[in-house]
Design an enzyme around this catalytic site. Sequence first.
Site, PDB file in Angstrom:
ATOM      1  N   ARG A 244       0.829  -1.216   0.000  1.00  7.84           N
ATOM      2  CA  ARG A 244       0.000   0.000   0.000  1.00  7.84           C
ATOM      3  C   ARG A 244       0.865   1.269   0.000  1.00  7.84           C
ATOM      4  O   ARG A 244       0.537   2.264   0.635  1.00  7.84           O
ATOM      5  CB  ARG A 244      -0.956   0.016   1.197  1.00  7.84           C
ATOM      6  CG  ARG A 244      -1.827  -1.219   1.286  1.00  7.84           C
ATOM      7  CD  ARG A 244      -2.780  -1.344   0.117  1.00  7.84           C
ATOM      8  NE  ARG A 244      -3.554  -2.559   0.222  1.00  7.84           N
ATOM      9  CZ  ARG A 244      -3.229  -3.716  -0.372  1.00  7.84           C
ATOM     10  NH1 ARG A 244      -2.150  -3.779  -1.158  1.00  7.84           N
ATOM     11  NH2 ARG A 244      -3.966  -4.780  -0.233  1.00  7.84           N
TER      12      ARG A 244
ATOM     13  N   SER B 103     -10.942  -0.345   3.119  1.00  7.60           N
ATOM     14  CA  SER B 103     -10.185  -0.590   4.348  1.00  7.60           C
ATOM     15  C   SER B 103      -9.608   0.714   4.879  1.00  7.60           C
ATOM     16  O   SER B 103      -9.015   1.495   4.133  1.00  7.60           O
ATOM     17  CB  SER B 103      -9.046  -1.582   4.082  1.00  7.60           C
ATOM     18  OG  SER B 103      -9.563  -2.838   3.704  1.00  7.60           O
TER      19      SER B 103
ATOM     20  N   GLU C 287      -4.662   3.400   6.070  1.00  9.62           N
ATOM     21  CA  GLU C 287      -4.514   3.205   4.631  1.00  9.62           C
ATOM     22  C   GLU C 287      -5.158   4.376   3.897  1.00  9.62           C
ATOM     23  O   GLU C 287      -4.743   4.763   2.809  1.00  9.62           O
ATOM     24  CB  GLU C 287      -5.175   1.884   4.225  1.00  9.62           C
ATOM     25  CG  GLU C 287      -5.000   1.507   2.780  1.00  9.62           C
ATOM     26  CD  GLU C 287      -5.535   0.104   2.490  1.00  9.62           C
ATOM     27  OE1 GLU C 287      -5.305  -0.812   3.305  1.00  9.62           O
ATOM     28  OE2 GLU C 287      -6.199  -0.060   1.445  1.00  9.62           O
TER      29      GLU C 287
END
Length: 305
Positions: free
Chosen positions: A177, A226, A296
């Site tokens: 990520r 998320s 995130e």
Amino acid sequence: MTARGFAAGTPTVPLRGTWLEHEPLAEHTSWRVGGPAERLYQPADLDDLVEFLRALPVQEPLFWLGLGSNVLVRDGGIRGTVVCTKNRLRVIEARGPTCVYAEAGIPCSHVARFCTDRDWVGAEFLAGIPGTLGGALAMNAGAFGGEIWSLVRRALTVNRSGRRIWRAPEEFEVGYRHVHGPEGEWFLAAELELSPGDGRAGRERIKALLARRSATQPTHQPSCGSVFRNPPGDFAARLIEACGLKGHAVGGAQVSAKHANFIVNSGNATAADIETLISEVRNRVALLCGIWLEPEVRIVGEPLV
């Protein structure tokens, strides 16, 4: 004022995109929250975007927005200009036996279907990413064990002065990520390399992945996907649930009862509600589990004063 009126220089060709001022960003984010963009430009296509960047004053703050997932825009909005590629930059085409060229505004799910329709496999996981290709490239988005940068053959970027640059994957630092590349450049498109295979089996895999996603995630409520990255060797959702935070709410923001790593807007949430809830979840997990969760989601813009 028009985009041309705001431009520092005279565009060599007329700008064809949509120019808006004080545009509420709640209408452009998947959480359905966020204050206004001081200025917002929706380019007609890639050439129009390049021309707009060439004409933009050099001191103008610039922020890029795709489908508006994986981002929390604060209630005070964003100063400067937001370039919004939602429903723009949508060219997708085959380039070679198993190579697809897709522009930044193409939803990842469209790329997955485009590939399986041509009996190319390897991109099925993209069907589970609720964002555009541009956003996926910027954060190395992934789902169900796959990550976008494992497919990238080369990426097309643009810099602040409107110069287009093809770059190889080796020119970027790519991790979980996380993507770091040359400063002051944004993704315009990419070429993805797939493998020949059974398109029908690929479509069945997409169907199964979407069914699994629908069964385990709150896909019918506004969210960003998320919220936290998984810490090494563990899962953010497991830690949050272990702390008894499923269903915990601040104002209209609530930790999903279906998946603990999702925060949903139950109908009247503000960005401040969501940001406060994110902070409360991090603090509770740190206190009870000794792990500091890293978001995130990107938190941007100004708080409401």
